[in-house]
Structures are given as C-alpha cells and as structure tokens.
Design a protein around this motif. Structure first.
Motif, PDB file in Angstrom:
ATOM      1  N   GLU A 275     -49.574  21.380  12.037  1.00  0.00           N
ATOM      2  CA  GLU A 275     -48.709  21.334  11.061  1.00  0.00           C
ATOM      3  C   GLU A 275     -47.554  21.108  11.338  1.00  0.00           C
ATOM      4  OE1 GLU A 275     -48.387  23.287   6.689  1.00  0.00           O
ATOM      5  OE2 GLU A 275     -49.550  24.590   8.253  1.00  0.00           O
ATOM      6  N   GLY A 276     -46.744  20.072  11.018  1.00  0.00           N
ATOM      7  CA  GLY A 276     -45.515  19.673  11.605  1.00  0.00           C
ATOM      8  C   GLY A 276     -45.226  18.320  11.786  1.00  0.00           C
ATOM      9  N   THR A 277     -44.661  17.939  12.817  1.00  0.00           N
ATOM     10  CA  THR A 277     -44.413  16.403  13.132  1.00  0.00           C
ATOM     11  C   THR A 277     -45.643  15.796  13.555  1.00  0.00           C
ATOM     12  OG1 THR A 277     -43.254  16.938  15.232  1.00  0.00           O
ATOM     13  CG2 THR A 277     -42.005  16.767  13.085  1.00  0.00           C
ATOM     14  N   PHE A 278     -46.802  16.040  13.357  1.00  0.00           N
ATOM     15  CA  PHE A 278     -48.334  15.669  13.776  1.00  0.00           C
ATOM     16  C   PHE A 278     -48.559  14.411  13.371  1.00  0.00           C
ATOM     17  CE2 PHE A 278     -47.729  19.973  15.136  1.00  0.00           C
ATOM     18  CZ  PHE A 278     -48.357  19.960  16.390  1.00  0.00           C
ATOM     19  N   GLN A 279     -49.316  13.780  14.163  1.00  0.00           N
ATOM     20  CA  GLN A 279     -50.070  12.573  13.155  1.00  0.00           C
ATOM     21  C   GLN A 279     -51.504  12.333  13.984  1.00  0.00           C
ATOM     22  OE1 GLN A 279     -47.191   9.484  13.668  1.00  0.00           O
ATOM     23  NE2 GLN A 279     -47.452   8.981  15.798  1.00  0.00           N
ATOM     24  N   THR A 280     -52.354  11.529  13.250  1.00  0.00           N
ATOM     25  CA  THR A 280     -53.781  10.972  13.952  1.00  0.00           C
ATOM     26  C   THR A 280     -53.311   9.829  14.730  1.00  0.00           C
ATOM     27  OG1 THR A 280     -53.872   9.665  12.151  1.00  0.00           O
ATOM     28  CG2 THR A 280     -54.743  11.794  11.942  1.00  0.00           C
ATOM     29  N   VAL A 281     -53.783   9.668  15.970  1.00  0.00           N
ATOM     30  CA  VAL A 281     -53.659   8.720  16.958  1.00  0.00           C
ATOM     31  C   VAL A 281     -54.822   7.828  17.064  1.00  0.00           C
ATOM     32  CG1 VAL A 281     -51.517   9.653  17.752  1.00  0.00           C
ATOM     33  CG2 VAL A 281     -53.702  10.153  18.767  1.00  0.00           C
ATOM     34  N   ILE A 282     -56.118   8.118  16.787  1.00  0.00           N
ATOM     35  CA  ILE A 282     -57.308   7.427  16.771  1.00  0.00           C
ATOM     36  C   ILE A 282     -57.978   7.350  15.416  1.00  0.00           C
ATOM     37  CG2 ILE A 282     -57.328   7.758  19.480  1.00  0.00           C
ATOM     38  CD1 ILE A 282     -59.580   9.506  18.834  1.00  0.00           C
ATOM     39  N   SER A 283     -58.765   6.386  15.283  1.00  0.00           N
ATOM     40  CA  SER A 283     -59.360   6.230  14.018  1.00  0.00           C
ATOM     41  C   SER A 283     -60.700   7.150  13.865  1.00  0.00           C
ATOM     42  CB  SER A 283     -59.981   4.800  13.988  1.00  0.00           C
ATOM     43  OG  SER A 283     -59.117   3.712  14.126  1.00  0.00           O
ATOM     44  N   ASP A 284     -61.099   7.576  14.988  1.00  0.00           N
ATOM     45  CA  ASP A 284     -62.401   8.434  14.865  1.00  0.00           C
ATOM     46  C   ASP A 284     -62.261   9.942  14.960  1.00  0.00           C
ATOM     47  OD1 ASP A 284     -64.358   6.217  15.249  1.00  0.00           O
ATOM     48  OD2 ASP A 284     -63.298   5.913  17.218  1.00  0.00           O
ATOM     49  N   GLN A 307     -45.232   9.639  22.401  1.00  0.00           N
ATOM     50  CA  GLN A 307     -45.283  11.057  21.652  1.00  0.00           C
ATOM     51  C   GLN A 307     -45.955  11.895  22.515  1.00  0.00           C
ATOM     52  OE1 GLN A 307     -48.082  10.469  18.411  1.00  0.00           O
ATOM     53  NE2 GLN A 307     -48.167   8.529  18.782  1.00  0.00           N
ATOM     54  N   GLU A 308     -46.185  13.129  22.258  1.00  0.00           N
ATOM     55  CA  GLU A 308     -46.920  14.160  22.884  1.00  0.00           C
ATOM     56  C   GLU A 308     -48.456  13.844  22.481  1.00  0.00           C
ATOM     57  OE1 GLU A 308     -45.865  18.250  22.153  1.00  0.00           O
ATOM     58  OE2 GLU A 308     -44.533  18.232  23.653  1.00  0.00           O
ATOM     59  N   LEU A 309     -49.234  13.814  23.443  1.00  0.00           N
ATOM     60  CA  LEU A 309     -50.739  13.558  23.212  1.00  0.00           C
ATOM     61  C   LEU A 309     -51.345  14.781  23.185  1.00  0.00           C
ATOM     62  CD1 LEU A 309     -53.309  11.883  22.682  1.00  0.00           C
ATOM     63  CD2 LEU A 309     -53.194  11.200  25.311  1.00  0.00           C
ATOM     64  N   LEU A 310     -52.186  15.513  22.487  1.00  0.00           N
ATOM     65  CA  LEU A 310     -52.610  16.627  22.401  1.00  0.00           C
ATOM     66  C   LEU A 310     -54.388  16.507  21.870  1.00  0.00           C
ATOM     67  CD1 LEU A 310     -49.763  17.345  20.580  1.00  0.00           C
ATOM     68  CD2 LEU A 310     -50.333  19.365  21.913  1.00  0.00           C
ATOM     69  N   VAL A 311     -54.905  17.516  22.320  1.00  0.00           N
ATOM     70  CA  VAL A 311     -56.571  17.406  21.978  1.00  0.00           C
ATOM     71  C   VAL A 311     -56.638  18.898  21.584  1.00  0.00           C
ATOM     72  CG1 VAL A 311     -59.021  17.394  22.684  1.00  0.00           C
ATOM     73  CG2 VAL A 311     -57.476  15.595  23.544  1.00  0.00           C
ATOM     74  N   TYR A 312     -57.349  19.144  20.274  1.00  0.00           N
ATOM     75  CA  TYR A 312     -57.678  20.297  19.616  1.00  0.00           C
ATOM     76  C   TYR A 312     -59.102  20.438  19.856  1.00  0.00           C
ATOM     77  CZ  TYR A 312     -58.804  23.825  16.375  1.00  0.00           C
ATOM     78  OH  TYR A 312     -59.112  25.101  15.672  1.00  0.00           O
ATOM     79  N   ASP A 313     -59.501  21.726  20.490  1.00  0.00           N
ATOM     80  CA  ASP A 313     -60.810  21.827  20.866  1.00  0.00           C
ATOM     81  C   ASP A 313     -61.486  22.696  20.006  1.00  0.00           C
ATOM     82  OD1 ASP A 313     -63.351  22.541  22.184  1.00  0.00           O
ATOM     83  OD2 ASP A 313     -62.614  22.916  24.248  1.00  0.00           O
ATOM     84  N   LEU A 314     -62.568  22.170  19.210  1.00  0.00           N
ATOM     85  CA  LEU A 314     -63.108  23.010  18.049  1.00  0.00           C
ATOM     86  C   LEU A 314     -64.043  24.096  18.681  1.00  0.00           C
ATOM     87  CD1 LEU A 314     -64.097  19.699  16.039  1.00  0.00           C
ATOM     88  CD2 LEU A 314     -63.155  21.745  14.936  1.00  0.00           C
TER      89      LEU A 314
END
Length: 356
Positions: A275-284, A307-314
C-alpha cells in the motif's frame, strides 16, 4: 597523558555497560514505519542469479525474450550492418547461436518466446503476418515453421500468450464475439480450435481467464477441459487479474494511494500485500503460485523511469528487494529479469525464482 589511558578505558567500559543494561531493562529503542524488505542475498542465499551485457561482441544491442535459466537466454539482436534482425541463444559464457534472421524492415518480428525442455517456440511476424516457429536446441537442426494457421492472434504480454505443455503448443485468437483457443502438436500437424463466447486469455493450462481488455479486469476463470467456471473476487473501483490459484485486486485507498491485495480465486485468504506508491509491473499474478512481483515508485522515478523492484513471497508473507533501481522488468517461465543503469550503459540482471 600516558597515565590517563587506563582511566579512559575504564570510563568507556562503564558507559558501554550502562547502555547495555538500559537496553535490557527498558528494551530497544522503538522504530517507526513498516519493516524494511530483505535483500535477495539475505532472503534467498541459494537463488541462481545472472547478468548479461546489453551488447553482444559485435556491438549490437541484445534484448532477451526468454531465459532457460538465470544465465542462458534467447533474444533478439541486429546484425552489424543493421540489415537483419536475428533470434539468438546466448549461453553463460556469452557464446551465440543464431536460430533465425529476417530483414530489419520487419519491426519486432520475434515475440512470445516460450519453451518446454530443449524445444523453443515463438511467434515470427513477417510483413504483418504472424507464424509459429520452433527449434530443437538439443538436436542442432535448423529452426522450422510450425504453422501459418494462427488466426487473429492475441498477445497480452503474458507468459501464457504462447505455451507448450506436454508437447502441445497453445494460443488464443479473436473470433467475432468470442475467443478461439488454438493448439498444435510441437511436432506439427493440423491446428485444433475450441471456441467460447467472450473475451478470454490463456492462463495455466487448462484454465482461461476473461476480461483481457475490460477496464475492471477479470471476473471468471474457465476450465477448458471440464467446462467448470469460477467467479473470482472483485472490488469497487478496482482492477482484478487472476491465475487459477490467486487473484490480484488493485484499488485506491482513502488517501489516493495504491492498494494491492491478493486472495485465492474463491476469495479466501485475502490480504493486503502493498500500500502506497506501488504498482504492478508484470501481467501475471502470483507466479509459480508463490511470488507476486511489484514495483515501488520513488522521488526520482519520473526522471529516471526506474523504480524499486520487489517480490512478495506468499509462503512467509515477506517482501524482498530485488533491485533499488530497475527498468525493463519482465518475467517468463520462472525467471524474472530487469535492467540497471541508464540508456547508454546498462546490464540485464536475472533471478531464477524456481531455485528458491
């Protein structure tokens, strides 16, 4: 002066002891704000990573379109005289193997690269007419055309635009008020066509997802083998995208910032991941049923385009910082890649998420 040294050491030791005692008694100083993301090295020390130069040995710009692993890729490059565009495989030691070349007058002729094992398949568009081509990289035989019968081909910049599963190549084509799901054996033969009404795209086989061109995104998953349909979670003034396992809902919060939520396709296990200045960067969505790839825009992003590239690990609900300054972010078949640097001098970096 020399006789004062033991006294100074004693005072320093006493100060350290008092600070340590206070920390034990009152606890560590409070920190504010959300927890900082881990680095790749700290979170996934055994993950395979790689980097490739932006230019090949002859000086031509190389653009990867598929990674077999973190250090072996297939992509496009011009010839030194700019007369042809080439499809090449670039090895870990930067050795090149050319698969195809076409006149450079055909802009972007190679797209939707995908593979199964040693078999590479791609869309080759010559004079605005798309075809499917394939190459067996192990045999060393020349690439061959698989079919010209592709229909009104649809490409959505997804890893599922063109897939190979158990020796069958699949893709979608527009057909009036419906969608054609087309397939052909990787060895060749006739094209099979399955048609359903609506605007659909392929997801992980045997699933399809609707809403490919709708402003609010997906509403339904459809099983192309059984006919089963699943209504997916949506949100008010939100955009939804889904895979069979997870759905992503992107909306704005009360402050006008982006909120990215994930849930299972049945709506369960819903959570806010950013939540914040985030966005989706790939379609999948939730690639490998585990990783959600996102970007965070910073103060310099408008100037640099990065931009910063991040990965959220479920699996453990952690966020990992992949790169603080990434551009040209892409993902296909388990490998995430991006560039760092500027337009004049940059490096392509890769991370094989399958090795985590």
């Amino acid at each position: 002066m020399p006789e004062r040294a033991p006294l100074l050491r004693t005072l320093v030791a006493l100060a350290v002891t008092l600070v340590a005692g206070a920390a034990l008694l009152f606890g560590q100083p409070a920190t504010s704000g959300p927890p900082q993301p881990l680095s790749v090295g700290a979170a996934w020390p055994n993950a395979q990573r790689g980097s490739i130069p932006s230019h090949l040995a002859d000086g031509s710009t190389y653009t990867p379109g598929w990674f077999f692993d973190a250090r072996t890729s297939a992509g496009t490059a011009r010839t030194a005289d700019n007369k042809f565009l080439r499809l090449v495989v670039l090895g870990p030691d930067e050795t090149e193997r050319e698969l195809r070349r076409v006149p450079s007058t055909d802009r972007g002729p190679f797209s939707a690269l995908t593979s199964e094992g040693d078999t590479l398949v791609w869309v080759e568009t010559i004079k605005s007419k798309p075809q499917l081509w394939t190459a067996d990289l192990k045999s060393g035989k020349p690439a061959r055309r698989l079919t010209e019968d592709v229909g009104a081909l649809r490409l959505y910049d997804s890893q599922y635009d063109l897939t190979v599963t158990n020796g069958t190549v699949r893709w979608t084509a527009a057909a009036g008020d419906g969608t054609e799901f087309r397939s052909i054996a990787v060895t060749g033969g006739p094209v099979a066509i399955q048609r359903i009404t609506g605007d659909w795209g392929l997801s992980a086989w045997p699933w399809a997802v609707d809403g490919q061109t709708a402003a609010t995104g997906a509403t339904t998953l459809h099983n192309l083998t059984t006919g089963q349909e699943v209504t997916v979670p949506t949100g008010r003034r939100a955009v939804t995208a889904c895979s069979p396992g997870w759905c992503e809902v992107v909306s704005l919060n009360a402050d006008g910032d982006t909120r990215i939520e994930l849930s299972h396709a049945d709506g369960s296990a819903r959570r806010t991941i950013a939540e914040g200045t985030f966005q989706t960067v790939i379609s999948d969505v939730a690639v490998l049923d585990r990783f959600q790839v996102i970007g965070r825009v910073g103060p310099q992003s408008e100037l640099s385009g990065n931009q910063e590239l991040l990965v959220y690990d479920l699996t453990d609900r952690s966020t990992v910082l992949i790169s603080p300054d990434a551009a040209d972010i892409a993902y296909r078949g388990g490998v995430l890649w991006w560039s760092t640097g500027d337009r004049n001098s940059y490096v392509r970096n890769s991370l094989d998420l399958r090795t985590i």
